[in-house]
Scaffold this motif. Structure first.
Motif, short mmCIF file in Angstrom:
data_model
loop_
_atom_site.label_atom_id
_atom_site.label_comp_id
_atom_site.label_asym_id
_atom_site.label_seq_id
_atom_site.Cartn_x
_atom_site.Cartn_y
_atom_site.Cartn_z
N ALA A 22 0.86 -1.19 0.00
CA ALA A 22 0.00 0.00 0.00
C ALA A 22 0.90 1.24 0.00
O ALA A 22 2.02 1.20 0.51
N PRO A 23 0.39 2.35 -0.56
CA PRO A 23 1.24 3.55 -0.66
C PRO A 23 1.78 4.04 0.68
O PRO A 23 2.90 4.54 0.75
N ASP A 24 0.99 3.88 1.76
CA ASP A 24 1.50 4.37 3.05
C ASP A 24 2.60 3.48 3.61
O ASP A 24 3.34 3.91 4.50
N SER A 25 2.72 2.25 3.09
CA SER A 25 3.90 1.44 3.43
C SER A 25 5.06 1.80 2.51
O SER A 25 6.21 1.87 2.94
N LEU A 26 4.69 2.00 1.23
CA LEU A 26 5.72 2.27 0.23
C LEU A 26 6.54 3.52 0.56
O LEU A 26 7.76 3.54 0.39
N VAL A 27 5.87 4.59 1.02
CA VAL A 27 6.62 5.81 1.31
C VAL A 27 7.68 5.57 2.39
O VAL A 27 8.71 6.24 2.42
N VAL A 28 7.41 4.60 3.25
CA VAL A 28 8.37 4.29 4.32
C VAL A 28 9.42 3.30 3.84
O VAL A 28 10.61 3.44 4.15
N ALA A 29 9.00 2.31 3.05
CA ALA A 29 9.88 1.18 2.75
C ALA A 29 10.72 1.35 1.48
O ALA A 29 11.80 0.75 1.36
N ALA A 30 10.24 2.16 0.53
CA ALA A 30 10.94 2.23 -0.76
C ALA A 30 12.25 3.01 -0.64
O ALA A 30 12.39 3.88 0.23
N GLY A 31 13.21 2.69 -1.49
CA GLY A 31 14.46 3.44 -1.54
C GLY A 31 15.37 3.23 -0.35
O GLY A 31 16.20 4.08 -0.03
N GLY A 80 9.05 6.44 -8.53
CA GLY A 80 8.60 5.58 -9.63
C GLY A 80 7.63 4.52 -9.13
O GLY A 80 6.57 4.30 -9.71
N ASP A 81 7.96 3.88 -8.01
CA ASP A 81 7.07 2.86 -7.42
C ASP A 81 5.73 3.49 -7.04
O ASP A 81 4.67 2.92 -7.28
N LEU A 82 5.78 4.66 -6.41
CA LEU A 82 4.54 5.30 -5.94
C LEU A 82 3.62 5.70 -7.08
O LEU A 82 2.40 5.62 -6.96
N GLU A 83 4.20 6.13 -8.21
CA GLU A 83 3.37 6.50 -9.37
C GLU A 83 2.97 5.27 -10.19
O GLU A 83 2.35 5.40 -11.24
N HIS A 84 3.34 4.08 -9.70
CA HIS A 84 3.09 2.83 -10.43
C HIS A 84 3.69 2.88 -11.84
O HIS A 84 3.09 2.39 -12.80
#
Ligand SMILES: *Cc1c(COP(=O)(O)O)cnc(C)c1O
Length: 390
Positions: A22-31, A80-84
């Motif tokens: 989910a995006p709220d996980s992605l902002v924390v986990a990506a990069g 990039g991940d967040l914008e799919h």
């Protein structure tokens, strides 16, 4: 010994696993750095203008700091991940540098169809290029789908912004993107107001997304940065070439700050949007306010469209002071918690009378105030507006 064959970049985020988050996980986990023993939690800031490199220079291998920088990559992967998107974003030195790169995709003399209430910097940029004979500008009311479609034949690019700045009009992105493609035009969407947490234009059919990272993505009013995102490898290669050749690159420290800011994007947006809804509802009832523009209000003209294509209504709203420019200007002098300043998307709430800019569109009412709602206490923000409206 150095192996001269191009190597895939070490995967910094393990992003294949991120697609399902989910995006709220992605902002924390990506990069994040690779999950190996003793790895740091955060990516390091790399301060180096050049890289050790032997033999033929290969695309995709680090050689010089204007073309590659490991400090950009974690943020680029995350956005990039967040914008799919299927490819990492490209970071630029400012939102305007990202916009300039996207406009450089136009053929010489090509026509760009653009909302008349776009970000004023975008309008200034296209009109200056037009005055040098580089392109042709057609301004449209982007909320009027039929009028936009009628402007498309012969256009090389459809520029979209939704909600528009500062009138908060909503464009039917999917319908317009389809019509633009039928007309052979490329579709670029400025997604600064929404961020990918509220709207993913690539999924709605846009070819390219641009961001002022300065605003919500970085979120703390302490950096100026921009980004471009696309899933089209050929377009991305052209945008990357523009960045490398023209040199509008981000600093390593700024890129690191943007990633640090991104970590809290989801909680910042949740909080500021809840406050924006509350303020919009109350302002709509206030006798010193003649009109509120916020797509989250059920009777807003853009409400149904926004509800259909966005995952929330965001935390920018505009209202007109009854009595016009003078009471609006006075409000910006009387506020004590709200900060009278341009820009938006930071943790601190900002208010601005947009027509104080000479370049603002004359169709923007003189008494229109744009609010960028931050994360302060909602009742404190309301109390400050009430005392300033009195
Ligand atoms: C601020 C802004 C820009 C320009 O970005 P900078 O980072 O200031 O260069 C572009 N589009 C929108 C919608 C903005 O709000």
């Amino acid at each position: 010994m150095t192996d001269p064959t191009p190597q895939p970049r070490p995967d910094q985020s393990g992003d294949a696993a991120h697609v399902d988050l989910a995006p709220d996980s992605l902002v924390v986990a990506a990069g994040r750095p690779e999950r190996v023993e003793e790895a740091p939690v955060n990516p390091p800031i790399v301060l180096s203008s050049t890289y050790r490199s032997v033999g033929p220079v290969q695309p995709g291998r680090r050689s010089y700091g204007r073309s590659e920088n490991p400090s950009w990559e974690p943020f680029e992967e995350a956005l990039g991940d967040l914008e799919h998107a299927s490819l990492p974003a490209l970071l630029f030195s400012s939102g305007m540098a990202a916009i300039d790169a996207a406009l450089s995709l136009l053929p010489l003399g090509g026509t760009v169809v653009i909302p008349r209430h776009s970000y004023q910097g975008s309008l200034v940029a296209v009109h200056e290029s037009e005055s040098r004979g580089h392109l042709t500008v057609v301004e449209v009311d982007v909320a009027d789908t039929d009028a936009v479609i009628a402007a498309l034949p012969g256009a090389a690019m459809l520029w979209l912004e939704s909600p528009t700045n500062p009138m908060m009009e909503i464009a039917e992105i999917a319908v317009l993107a389809r019509a633009a493609h039928d007309a052979g035009a490329l579709v670029v969407t400025d997604n600064t107001f929404c961020t990918p947490l509220l709207q993913r234009p690539l999924e709605l059919g846009a070819d390219v997304v641009v961001h002022s990272v300065t605003k919500y993505l970085a979120g703390h009013s302490d950096v100026v940065l921009g980004a471009v995102v696309t899933s089209d490898a050929e377009l991305r290669a052209r945008l990357l070439r523009t960045r490398t050749v023209r040199g509008a690159i981000a600093g390593s420290f700024e890129a690191w700050l943007a990633l640090r800011g991104l970590r809290t994007l989801a909680v910042r947006l949740d909080r500021s949007e809840a406050t924006a809804r509350l303020l919009a509802t109350r302002l709509a009832e206030h006798p010193a306010v003649s009109r509120v523009r916020y797509p989250g209000l059920p009777d807003d003209p853009g409400h149904a469209r926004a509800a259909a294509q966005m995952d929330g209504f965001g935390s920018i709203l505009a209202f007109e002071a009854a009595g016009g420019a003078q009471p609006a200007e006075e409000l910006t002098e009387r506020v004590r918690l709200w900060l009278p300043a341009t820009s938006l998307g930071g943790v601190e709430s900002l208010v601005e009378r947009r027509r104080r800019h000479e370049t603002e569109a004359p169709t923007v009412p003189p008494g229109l105030l744009r609010l960028s709602v931050g994360i302060e206490n909602a009742e404190d923000l309301w109390a400050d507006l009430v005392q300033a409206l009195a």
